[in-house]
Scaffold this active site. Structure first.
Site, PDB file in Angstrom:
ATOM      1  N   ASN A   3       9.426  46.353  57.404  1.00 45.98           N
ATOM      2  CA  ASN A   3      10.240  45.518  58.311  1.00 45.98           C
ATOM      3  C   ASN A   3      10.849  46.304  59.469  1.00 45.98           C
ATOM      4  OD1 ASN A   3      12.100  46.722  56.541  1.00 45.98           O
ATOM      5  ND2 ASN A   3      13.550  45.063  56.825  1.00 45.98           N
ATOM      6  N   ASP A  31       4.408  51.784  54.746  1.00 46.92           N
ATOM      7  CA  ASP A  31       3.606  50.660  54.270  1.00 46.92           C
ATOM      8  C   ASP A  31       2.272  50.680  55.031  1.00 46.92           C
ATOM      9  OD1 ASP A  31       4.325  47.708  52.856  1.00 46.92           O
ATOM     10  OD2 ASP A  31       2.632  47.731  54.255  1.00 46.92           O
ATOM     11  N   GLU A  75      17.605  52.140  48.924  1.00 47.02           N
ATOM     12  CA  GLU A  75      18.163  51.135  49.851  1.00 47.02           C
ATOM     13  C   GLU A  75      17.359  49.859  49.661  1.00 47.02           C
ATOM     14  OE1 GLU A  75      20.834  51.661  51.525  1.00 47.02           O
ATOM     15  OE2 GLU A  75      20.997  53.790  51.163  1.00 47.02           O
ATOM     16  N   LEU A  76      17.968  48.837  49.036  1.00 46.54           N
ATOM     17  CA  LEU A  76      17.182  47.708  48.527  1.00 46.54           C
ATOM     18  C   LEU A  76      17.535  46.382  49.213  1.00 46.54           C
ATOM     19  CD1 LEU A  76      17.454  48.882  44.809  1.00 46.54           C
ATOM     20  CD2 LEU A  76      15.779  49.568  46.560  1.00 46.54           C
ATOM     21  N   CYS A 131      16.979  43.660  56.200  1.00 44.69           N
ATOM     22  CA  CYS A 131      17.619  43.707  54.875  1.00 44.69           C
ATOM     23  C   CYS A 131      19.053  43.195  54.928  1.00 44.69           C
ATOM     24  CB  CYS A 131      17.592  45.134  54.335  1.00 44.69           C
ATOM     25  SG  CYS A 131      18.325  46.304  55.491  1.00 44.69           S
ATOM     26  N   GLU A 167      16.155  36.995  47.296  1.00 42.21           N
ATOM     27  CA  GLU A 167      15.973  37.228  48.720  1.00 42.21           C
ATOM     28  C   GLU A 167      14.684  36.537  49.183  1.00 42.21           C
ATOM     29  OE1 GLU A 167      14.790  41.260  49.656  1.00 42.21           O
ATOM     30  OE2 GLU A 167      16.183  41.319  51.325  1.00 42.21           O
TER      31      GLU A 167
END
Ligand code: NAD
Length: 524
Positions: free
Chosen positions: A165, A190, A261-262, A295, A393
């Protein structure tokens, strides 16, 4: 909503030659590749090599070798690389934004904003790193006769796993303090978004970062992750909570540290005295900025009964007027989701909510006419906790509006989640907003803003609580986490234990009264 058919020319800077040069950096001895596609059209841009476990081992071996020299380079020289990099990154911001846009499908404004993050992080730690990494002389246990010095050593090779993202920000910004501290880095971006971080590594090398210090390996997470974690001395992970748990388990088994970091399910609370126009403007960015794939973005809005209808009408009208389409200029307010898979996830959340009784106030549908992964800005009402988007989420342009009667109720509803990454509180009275913020279980709270104020404050640690993460980036700990402490202690003369021939009782008495005196004199 302005809906314009697809008419696109890929940015001129993203030449095939540049893309091939970037991916040539990725080891892939098996010959297997992944088709990295332009999101707006679905057309393959370049074949991205996929790294085997042996390739990853080799990348770590190269990084480890390069790290020894890099760590031995005087800090001033290491920091000089980032002074030059700061200028080079700004000079090349437009090309970076082009790469971010082709691989992520976000709109131009968000892509340009993303390019600013690594330079901001560099600026902050260029001011702070020398102080943080300097040895700190502490008092030893016996005044004058002993010293203890806190010395910061680099961990070694840091493994970074980054999401799609904000591929450039998470891939490069988290590496900056690690590198400044004398570590090498092996990054796994990614697959979908490997180009912009690869370009960032190229720019760092142009600034003087020695070759080998920053390695990039690519592949699907479950294929690359285990070897990467097993070889790393520390892991910095940004991604979903589900993956974060696996990373944390493996790091724990290997007895290495990690920062996770989620995800979030971030609430926005509008208090009754808030400037509604400003709050609605904020809400548009909070829900639809980066196509709802930030996020820290907002998926739940809590509005006072008294202004619910006014807010709702203004918010829906603004959402419906958004310019949503594929373009590489600054026109569109919102771009695409990152992939067809992500679009299907968002669609399934909306369909599930509707099937269980939620109302769609605007949007609610994919837009294949705009591009393969477009989804409309969507506002829901009547979302409950038995719905997917009521608890997990969504990570798309979908937000739920809720009414509250009392501030107590708003705080309780905002906290009624497993996540705790970000929250936003709006009020004309900053004092009242601070009081609400203090009661929120959230690693970040923005007052009269959605997220940028907290995230751009690089001097303050930023991380999640509850299921949103462990540890933080930014602030002093954002660099110190990449170091081990060595406690270097010096004894100038031995005074511990009884002197030869001294009675033990006398020695103990002397020692205990010595401790009393030290306490009174405030000596540790
Ligand atoms: P993800 O967890 O699926 O993937 C993140 C990265 O981990 C990718 O590089 C992926 O390939 C890799 N990965 C996947 N499985 C793995 C495994 N088993 N072992 C090792 N690596 C593995 O997340 P995503 O869908 O790519 O990213 C979106 C998520 O990231 C959202 O939940 C979002 O909230 C979160 N996020 C958090 C922050 C933050 O700072 N808290 C910032 C950005 C994104």
């Amino acid at each position: 909503m302005t809906l314009t058919p697809l008419e696109l020319t890929r940015p001129a800077s993203t030449t095939d030659a540049l893309l091939r040069r970037l991916v040539a950096r990725v080891p892939g001895s098996s010959g297997a590749t992944w088709k990295l596609a332009e999101v707006y059209t679905g057309e393959t841009l370049v074949e991205l090599p996929q790294s085997t476990p042996a390739d990853i081992e080799q990348a770590f071996a190269i990084a480890r070798e390069a790290q020894r020299k890099w760590a031995a380079t005087p800090l001033k020289q290491r920091l000089a690389v980032f002074k030059r990099a700061h200028a080079i990154f700004l000079d090349n911001a437009r090309t970076v934004a082009d790469l971010i846009q082709v691989e992520s499908g976000k709109n131009r404004r968000m892509a340009i904003e993303e390019t600013c993050d690594p330079p901001m992080v560099m600026s902050h730690y260029l001011k702070r790193a020398a102080k943080l990494l300097a040895p700190v002389r502490r008092g030893g246990p016996v005044p004058l006769l002993t010293t203890s010095t806190e010395i910061r050593q680099p961990k070694g090779v840091v493994g970074i796993i980054a999401p799609w993202n904000f591929p450039f920000a998470t891939g490069i910004s988290d590496a900056v303090p690690a590198l400044m501290a004398g570590n090498a880095v092996v990054l796994k971006p990614d697959n979908k978004t490997a180009l912009s971080p690869l370009y960032g590594v190229q720019l760092l090398e142009e600034a003087g970062l020695p070759e080998g210090v920053f390695q990039v390996v690519c592949g699907e997470g479950p294929d690359v992750g285990p070897t990467l974690i097993d070889r790393a001395d520390y892991v910095m992970f940004t991604g979903s909570t589900a993956t974060g748990r696996m990373i944390g388990e493996r790091a724990g088994r290997n007895l290495i540290g990690c920062c996770l970091e989620l995800g979030g399910k971030n609430p926005m609370i509008v208090l009754s005295d808030a400037d509604l126009e400003a709050a609605v403007r904020g809400a548009i960015f909070g829900a639809f900025g980066n196509t709802g794939q930030i996020c820290m973005h907002i998926e739940r809005m809590y509005l006072p009964e008294s202004s619910y209808d006014e807010f709702k009408n203004a918010f829906v009208a603004k959402a419906e007027a958004l310019d949503v389409r594929a373009a590489y200029d600054f026109g569109p307010d919102m771009g695409s989701l990152v992939s067809v898979d992500q679009m299907r996830r968002v669609k399934s959340h909306v369909e599930d909510a509707v099937a269980k009784g939620a109302t769609v106030l605007c949007g609610g549908k994919p837009r294949p006419d705009l591009g393969p992964a477009f989804f409309e800005p969507t506002i829901l009402e009547g979302v409950t906790k038995d719905m997917l988007c009521g608890v997990t989420e969504t990570f798309g342009p979908v937000v739920a509006l809720h009414k509250y009667r009392t501030v107590e109720e708003a705080v309780a509803l905002a906290n009624d989640t497993d996540y705790g990454l970000n929250a936003s509180v709006w009020s004309g009275d900053v004092h009242a907003a601070r009081a609400v913020a203090a009661r929120l279980e959230s690693g970040n709270v923005n007052i009269n803003d959605i997220l940028a104020t907290a995230y751009a404050a690089k001097g303050t640690p930023s991380g999640g609580v509850k299921s949103s993460g462990v540890g933080a980036r930014h602030g002093d700990q954002g660099l110190l986490k990449y170091t081990d402490v060595q406690n270097m202690a010096v004894l100038k003369r031995q005074v511990m234990g009884p002197r030869p021939g001294q009675d033990h009782e006398k020695y103990v008495k002397g020692m205990l009264s010595g401790l009393k005196i030290m306490r009174k004199l405030h000596i540790r």
